[in-house]
Design a protein around this motif. Structure first.
Motif, PDB file in Angstrom:
ATOM      1  N   ASP A  38      10.642 -10.896  -5.165  1.00 60.88           N
ATOM      2  CA  ASP A  38      11.236 -10.016  -6.166  1.00 60.88           C
ATOM      3  C   ASP A  38      10.315  -8.814  -6.329  1.00 60.88           C
ATOM      4  N   ALA A  39      10.811  -7.744  -6.909  1.00 62.47           N
ATOM      5  CA  ALA A  39      10.061  -6.489  -7.015  1.00 62.47           C
ATOM      6  C   ALA A  39       8.747  -6.661  -7.770  1.00 62.47           C
ATOM      7  N   GLU A  40       8.764  -7.448  -8.828  1.00 66.92           N
ATOM      8  CA  GLU A  40       7.541  -7.638  -9.626  1.00 66.92           C
ATOM      9  C   GLU A  40       6.444  -8.319  -8.808  1.00 66.92           C
ATOM     10  N   THR A  41       6.799  -9.354  -8.068  1.00 64.43           N
ATOM     11  CA  THR A  41       5.821 -10.053  -7.223  1.00 64.43           C
ATOM     12  C   THR A  41       5.343  -9.147  -6.096  1.00 64.43           C
ATOM     13  N   ALA A  42       6.261  -8.375  -5.521  1.00 64.98           N
ATOM     14  CA  ALA A  42       5.887  -7.443  -4.453  1.00 64.98           C
ATOM     15  C   ALA A  42       4.904  -6.397  -4.981  1.00 64.98           C
ATOM     16  N   GLU A  43       5.105  -5.924  -6.197  1.00 66.53           N
ATOM     17  CA  GLU A  43       4.164  -4.961  -6.783  1.00 66.53           C
ATOM     18  C   GLU A  43       2.785  -5.574  -6.948  1.00 66.53           C
ATOM     19  N   LEU A  44       2.731  -6.813  -7.413  1.00 72.11           N
ATOM     20  CA  LEU A  44       1.437  -7.495  -7.551  1.00 72.11           C
ATOM     21  C   LEU A  44       0.769  -7.679  -6.197  1.00 72.11           C
ATOM     22  N   ASP A  45       1.557  -8.055  -5.191  1.00 69.91           N
ATOM     23  CA  ASP A  45       1.007  -8.201  -3.839  1.00 69.91           C
ATOM     24  C   ASP A  45       0.489  -6.871  -3.298  1.00 69.91           C
ATOM     25  N   LEU A  46       1.212  -5.795  -3.566  1.00 69.37           N
ATOM     26  CA  LEU A  46       0.762  -4.473  -3.137  1.00 69.37           C
ATOM     27  C   LEU A  46      -0.565  -4.122  -3.790  1.00 69.37           C
ATOM     28  N   ASP A  47      -0.678  -4.376  -5.080  1.00 67.85           N
ATOM     29  CA  ASP A  47      -1.939  -4.101  -5.778  1.00 67.85           C
ATOM     30  C   ASP A  47      -3.088  -4.916  -5.193  1.00 67.85           C
ATOM     31  N   ARG A  48      -2.821  -6.180  -4.857  1.00 63.97           N
ATOM     32  CA  ARG A  48      -3.863  -7.032  -4.257  1.00 63.97           C
ATOM     33  C   ARG A  48      -4.246  -6.528  -2.870  1.00 63.97           C
ATOM     34  N   PHE A  49      -3.267  -6.096  -2.103  1.00 60.57           N
ATOM     35  CA  PHE A  49      -3.535  -5.587  -0.759  1.00 60.57           C
ATOM     36  C   PHE A  49      -4.401  -4.332  -0.835  1.00 60.57           C
ATOM     37  N   ILE A  50      -4.053  -3.416  -1.738  1.00 61.88           N
ATOM     38  CA  ILE A  50      -4.846  -2.196  -1.901  1.00 61.88           C
ATOM     39  C   ILE A  50      -6.249  -2.543  -2.384  1.00 61.88           C
ATOM     40  N   ALA A  51      -6.368  -3.521  -3.281  1.00 59.42           N
ATOM     41  CA  ALA A  51      -7.694  -3.952  -3.746  1.00 59.42           C
ATOM     42  C   ALA A  51      -8.510  -4.520  -2.592  1.00 59.42           C
ATOM     43  N   SER A  52      -7.857  -5.249  -1.680  1.00 58.36           N
ATOM     44  CA  SER A  52      -8.597  -5.794  -0.536  1.00 58.36           C
ATOM     45  C   SER A  52      -9.056  -4.678   0.396  1.00 58.36           C
ATOM     46  N   LEU A  53      -8.245  -3.641   0.558  1.00 68.04           N
ATOM     47  CA  LEU A  53      -8.668  -2.490   1.358  1.00 68.04           C
ATOM     48  C   LEU A  53      -9.857  -1.788   0.710  1.00 68.04           C
ATOM     49  N   THR A  54      -9.789  -1.640  -0.599  1.00 67.43           N
ATOM     50  CA  THR A  54     -10.889  -1.011  -1.335  1.00 67.43           C
ATOM     51  C   THR A  54     -12.158  -1.846  -1.216  1.00 67.43           C
ATOM     52  N   SER A  55     -12.017  -3.171  -1.229  1.00 68.59           N
ATOM     53  CA  SER A  55     -13.188  -4.048  -1.180  1.00 68.59           C
ATOM     54  C   SER A  55     -13.950  -3.947   0.136  1.00 68.59           C
ATOM     55  N   ILE A  56     -13.287  -3.510   1.209  1.00 68.56           N
ATOM     56  CA  ILE A  56     -13.999  -3.357   2.486  1.00 68.56           C
ATOM     57  C   ILE A  56     -14.526  -1.941   2.669  1.00 68.56           C
ATOM     58  N   GLY A  57     -14.263  -1.071   1.687  1.00 74.62           N
ATOM     59  CA  GLY A  57     -14.840   0.261   1.747  1.00 74.62           C
ATOM     60  C   GLY A  57     -13.866   1.392   1.963  1.00 74.62           C
ATOM     61  N   LEU A  58     -12.573   1.123   2.035  1.00 74.91           N
ATOM     62  CA  LEU A  58     -11.592   2.199   2.131  1.00 74.91           C
ATOM     63  C   LEU A  58     -11.410   2.748   0.720  1.00 74.91           C
TER      64      LEU A  58
END
Length: 108
Positions: free
Chosen positions: A67-87
């Motif tokens: 659902d859209a709400e879960t997809a938004e949370l997953d997107l935020d987690r994915f971006i956080a994981s990218l940030t955590s490696i230095g992007l």
């Protein structure tokens, strides 16, 4: 097997290579890489192409049957994981959509 190389990006300390069903993010400083699956590659590609958040959430929703709400949370987690490696924010020409700002961009 990753398949044929489709395209790539060079962003300072990072190289991002897209394949048919995955993507590799290579961090030059320590010669480590992260591989993302086809859904992660589609999201990463959409981020790099400056797609709006709603479009990216739609990609996640369709690919993962979320659902859209879960997809938004997953997107935020994915971006956080990218940030955590230095992007993160800098002056590079490759832009990534920042979900904390409605239509602004974040460089990688």
């Amino acid at each position: 097997m990753r398949g044929n190389r489709m395209k790539g990006y060079d962003a300072g300390n990072f190289s991002i290579e897209f394949f048919e069903n995955s993507a590799l993010i290579f961090r030059r400083s320590d010669r480590r890489f992260i591989e993302v699956n086809g859904t992660g590659a589609a999201v990463l590609n959409a981020l790099l192409e400056n797609q709006h958040r709603e479009v990216i959430v739609g990609i996640l929703s369709r690919a993962s049957e979320l659902d859209a709400e879960t997809a938004e949370l997953d997107l935020d987690r994915f971006i956080a994981s990218l940030t955590s490696i230095g992007l993160e924010m800098d002056s590079s020409s490759i832009k990534v959509f920042d979900p904390r700002k409605s239509t602004r961009q974040l460089s990688v």
